[in-house]
Design an enzyme around this catalytic site. Structure first.
Site, PDB file in Angstrom:
ATOM      1  N   GLU A 149       0.857  -1.182   0.000  1.00 60.60           N
ATOM      2  CA  GLU A 149       0.000   0.000   0.000  1.00 60.60           C
ATOM      3  C   GLU A 149       0.895   1.236   0.000  1.00 60.60           C
ATOM      4  OE1 GLU A 149      -3.297   0.142   2.699  1.00 60.60           O
ATOM      5  OE2 GLU A 149      -3.577  -2.024   2.576  1.00 60.60           O
ATOM      6  N   CYS A 256      -2.547  -6.942   5.969  1.00 57.81           N
ATOM      7  CA  CYS A 256      -1.892  -8.137   5.428  1.00 57.81           C
ATOM      8  C   CYS A 256      -1.061  -8.901   6.453  1.00 57.81           C
ATOM      9  CB  CYS A 256      -1.018  -7.742   4.250  1.00 57.81           C
ATOM     10  SG  CYS A 256      -1.965  -6.851   3.020  1.00 57.81           S
ATOM     11  N   LYS A 316       0.475   2.896   8.109  1.00 55.74           N
ATOM     12  CA  LYS A 316       1.772   3.366   7.614  1.00 55.74           C
ATOM     13  C   LYS A 316       1.506   4.609   6.784  1.00 55.74           C
ATOM     14  CE  LYS A 316       2.202   0.778   3.314  1.00 55.74           C
ATOM     15  NZ  LYS A 316       3.037  -0.105   2.523  1.00 55.74           N
TER      16      LYS A 316
HETATM   17  C1  UGA Z   1       2.682  -6.043   2.773  1.00 53.79           C
HETATM   18  C2  UGA Z   1       3.845  -6.610   1.943  1.00 53.79           C
HETATM   19  O1  UGA Z   1       4.991  -5.775   2.097  1.00 53.79           O
HETATM   20  C3  UGA Z   1       3.461  -6.700   0.464  1.00 53.79           C
HETATM   21  O2  UGA Z   1       4.514  -7.319  -0.262  1.00 53.79           O
HETATM   22  C4  UGA Z   1       2.196  -7.565   0.346  1.00 53.79           C
HETATM   23  O3  UGA Z   1       1.743  -7.636  -0.998  1.00 53.79           O
HETATM   24  C5  UGA Z   1       1.089  -6.931   1.170  1.00 53.79           C
HETATM   25  O4  UGA Z   1       1.522  -6.855   2.553  1.00 53.79           O
HETATM   26  C6  UGA Z   1      -0.124  -7.813   1.053  1.00 53.79           C
HETATM   27  O5  UGA Z   1      -0.070  -8.968   1.467  1.00 53.79           O
HETATM   28  O6  UGA Z   1      -1.107  -7.377   0.425  1.00 53.79           O
HETATM   29  P1  UGA Z   1       1.684  -3.580   3.211  1.00 53.79           P
HETATM   30  O7  UGA Z   1       0.758  -4.229   4.185  1.00 53.79           O
HETATM   31  O8  UGA Z   1       1.155  -2.594   2.243  1.00 53.79           O
HETATM   32  O9  UGA Z   1       2.444  -4.709   2.331  1.00 53.79           O
HETATM   33  O10 UGA Z   1       2.751  -2.808   4.077  1.00 53.79           O
HETATM   34  P2  UGA Z   1       4.337  -2.845   4.359  1.00 53.79           P
HETATM   35  O11 UGA Z   1       4.990  -1.717   3.698  1.00 53.79           O
HETATM   36  O12 UGA Z   1       4.883  -4.185   4.109  1.00 53.79           O
HETATM   37  O13 UGA Z   1       4.329  -2.536   5.926  1.00 53.79           O
HETATM   38  C7  UGA Z   1       3.622  -3.380   6.835  1.00 53.79           C
HETATM   39  C8  UGA Z   1       3.824  -2.899   8.252  1.00 53.79           C
HETATM   40  O14 UGA Z   1       5.143  -3.155   8.685  1.00 53.79           O
HETATM   41  C9  UGA Z   1       3.585  -1.412   8.475  1.00 53.79           C
HETATM   42  O15 UGA Z   1       2.839  -1.247   9.653  1.00 53.79           O
HETATM   43  C10 UGA Z   1       4.980  -0.832   8.631  1.00 53.79           C
HETATM   44  O16 UGA Z   1       5.005   0.313   9.435  1.00 53.79           O
HETATM   45  C11 UGA Z   1       5.699  -2.002   9.294  1.00 53.79           C
HETATM   46  N1  UGA Z   1       7.163  -2.017   9.066  1.00 53.79           N
HETATM   47  C12 UGA Z   1       7.661  -2.201   7.826  1.00 53.79           C
HETATM   48  C13 UGA Z   1       8.019  -1.892  10.151  1.00 53.79           C
HETATM   49  O17 UGA Z   1       7.582  -1.747  11.313  1.00 53.79           O
HETATM   50  N2  UGA Z   1       9.375  -1.966   9.945  1.00 53.79           N
HETATM   51  C14 UGA Z   1       9.894  -2.142   8.708  1.00 53.79           C
HETATM   52  O18 UGA Z   1      11.152  -2.195   8.596  1.00 53.79           O
HETATM   53  C15 UGA Z   1       9.025  -2.257   7.626  1.00 53.79           C
END
Ligand code: UGA
Length: 436
Positions: A149, A256, A316
């Site tokens: 997202e 997700c 996020k």
């Molecule tokens: C995630 C996956 O990254 C995608 O590849 C997948 O397609 C998607 O889920 C899905 O299954 O549809 P998304 O949920 O959009 O994508 O968000 P991310 O950018 O992955 O972040 C997820 C969470 O992890 C957020 O709350 C973010 O703040 C947290 N995060 C991310 C951290 O706390 N630390 C990090 O280093 C990275």
């Protein structure tokens, strides 16, 4: 004369379905997108996009001629052979994925269909096999979605990889799906259906594991006086580890990771296998949000009657998605401790207000900080880096900030007059001068 491209069918125009429809239209395909909600179809037909996803409304407007939105399944089946299923699979009370919407779609398809059902919804391994058993005449391809997202359009157009899972007999269907994605570049990986289903769950579970791992390292860093940012960088330079998804903070959220980690744990559990690692990943993530309360209490003592400003509410930045957002748990926890909570988000305030009834919503960060005893940066929106923090410190009752994403510069905040708490970092005080 330009070549006529295959019409693409999309079932379910939530976030994934809409991005898929808009991007295939951008690639020159006529797209018929079907949803059961008439209001949604009417709004999209007028170009009104209700979700915040950078670049998506432009794409929909630019390709309006190629995009048809409808509630009519017959119109979809009559116009498109390749059908992407993009309905949601939320968690059930047991933590398994709820497949009722997927099943409802399958039941609407004719049994002797020459259509290809392409599963984009995240489903447990074994789902494709059971659909094929129920509908032997239908071609079935698993093509999991890896979009993030906030960058979904960019991710779709520049995929790291496209996974196309098909079993014996569906080679033609798999080839048709491959050719849809070939113009985008990126590796196309052909697998069987069960492996494609597992790749999706395992990828999200692994990324969530990286986050919980670095969050635990952060908690240990706090105990030993190390800085998790430096530790993550030093670890990540080893190419076997890599730097991404090692940002410590108050835990992962969204529609997700929480759902898919739990679904994989349950999938394993249902077979009799106890996936211990994922149990810990989930627990660490839950506790991580709650540590903020301890950090506030360290400075303020009891939180009863204290006014705490939450900056950022979406799970996020660059999205208005509030699903499983850390802010929801945090707000409830702070209120549970007797604090008065005020909150601000640049785009998610409206959605958040529906979920956070008793939280006061501010219309700007400055308004939220006015008279507050502490601020918690929950979501790292770019505008918070630009804020005049020295002025904000002057307007707060107490200039205390817990930076839940290690997003702000501790030195700059300290100079602006703040008591600064990050995650896994100790803001160093100058070394005392040696006695002469
Ligand atoms: C995630 C996956 O990254 C995608 O590849 C997948 O397609 C998607 O889920 C899905 O299954 O549809 P998304 O949920 O959009 O994508 O968000 P991310 O950018 O992955 O972040 C997820 C969470 O992890 C957020 O709350 C973010 O703040 C947290 N995060 C991310 C951290 O706390 N630390 C990090 O280093 C990275």
């Amino acid at each position: 004369m330009s070549e006529q491209k295959d019409t693409v069918g999309v079932i379910g125009v939530g976030w994934v379905g809409l991005v898929t429809a808009a991007c295939f239209a951008e690639l020159g395909h006529p797209v018929i997108a079907r949803d059961i909600l008439q209001e949604k179809v009417d709004a999209l037909s007028k170009g009104d996009v209700a979700i915040h996803e950078p670049g998506l409304d432009d794409l929909i407007r630019r390709n309006a001629e190629r995009l048809t939105f409808t509630t009519d399944m017959d119109e979809l089946l009559g116009g498109a052979r390749l059908l992407f299923v993009c309905v949601d699979t939320p968690p059930t009370y047991s933590g398994d994925a709820d497949l009722s919407r997927v099943r409802a779609v399958v039941q609407e398809l004719p049994e002797d269909s020459d259509h290809v059902l392409i599963m984009k919804s995240t489903v447990p391994a074994g789902t494709g096999e059971s659909i094929r058993r129920d509908m032997p005449g239908l071609s079935y391809v698993s093509c999991p979605e890896f979009l993030k997202e906030g960058t979904a359009v960019k991710d779709f157009m520049n995929p790291d990889r496209v996974v196309v899972g098909a079993d014996a007999g569906d080679e033609g269907a798999a080839a048709a799906v491959e050719s849809l994605y070939r113009p985008l570049g990126g590796e196309i990986l052909r697998t069987d259906v069960a492996s494609a289903e597992m790749i999706k769950l395992a990828s999200n579970a692994f990324l969530a594991t990286k986050i919980s791992f670095i969050n635990e390292i952060a908690n240990v860093c706090e105990e030993v006086g190390a800085d998790v940012g430096q530790v993550a960088k030093g670890m990540g330079l080893d190419e076997r580890i890599g730097t991404s998804f090692l940002r410590a903070g108050i835990g992962y959220g969204g529609s997700c990771f929480p759902k898919d980690v739990s679904a994989l744990k349950m999938l394993a559990g249902n077979t009799g296998y106890h996936f211990q690692l994922l149990t810990a990943v989930i627990e660490v993530n839950e506790l991580q949000k709650r540590r903020v309360v301890g950090k506030l209490e360290k400075h303020l003592g009891s939180l009863i009657g204290k006014r705490v400003a939450l900056l950022g509410l979406a799970f996020k930045p660059d999205t208005d998605d509030m699903r499983e957002a850390s802010s929801l748990v945090l707000a409830a926890r702070l209120q549970g401790e007797g604090a008065e909570v005020v909150a601000y988000d640049p785009v998610a305030s409206e959605r958040a207000a529906e979920l956070l009834g008793s939280v006061e919503m501010a219309t700007s960060a400055t308004e939220a900080l006015e008279g507050a005893d502490a601020a918690v940066l929950v979501t790292e929106w770019g505008e918070f880096a630009e804020l005049d923090w020295a002025a904000a410190a002057g307007r707060m009752n107490r200039a205390l900030i817990v930076d839940g994403r290690n997003f702000l510069d501790p030195k700059a905040l300290t100079e602006a007059g703040f008591e600064y708490e990050g995650i896994g970092q100790t803001v160093s005080s100058p070394r005392p001068a040696a006695a002469s």
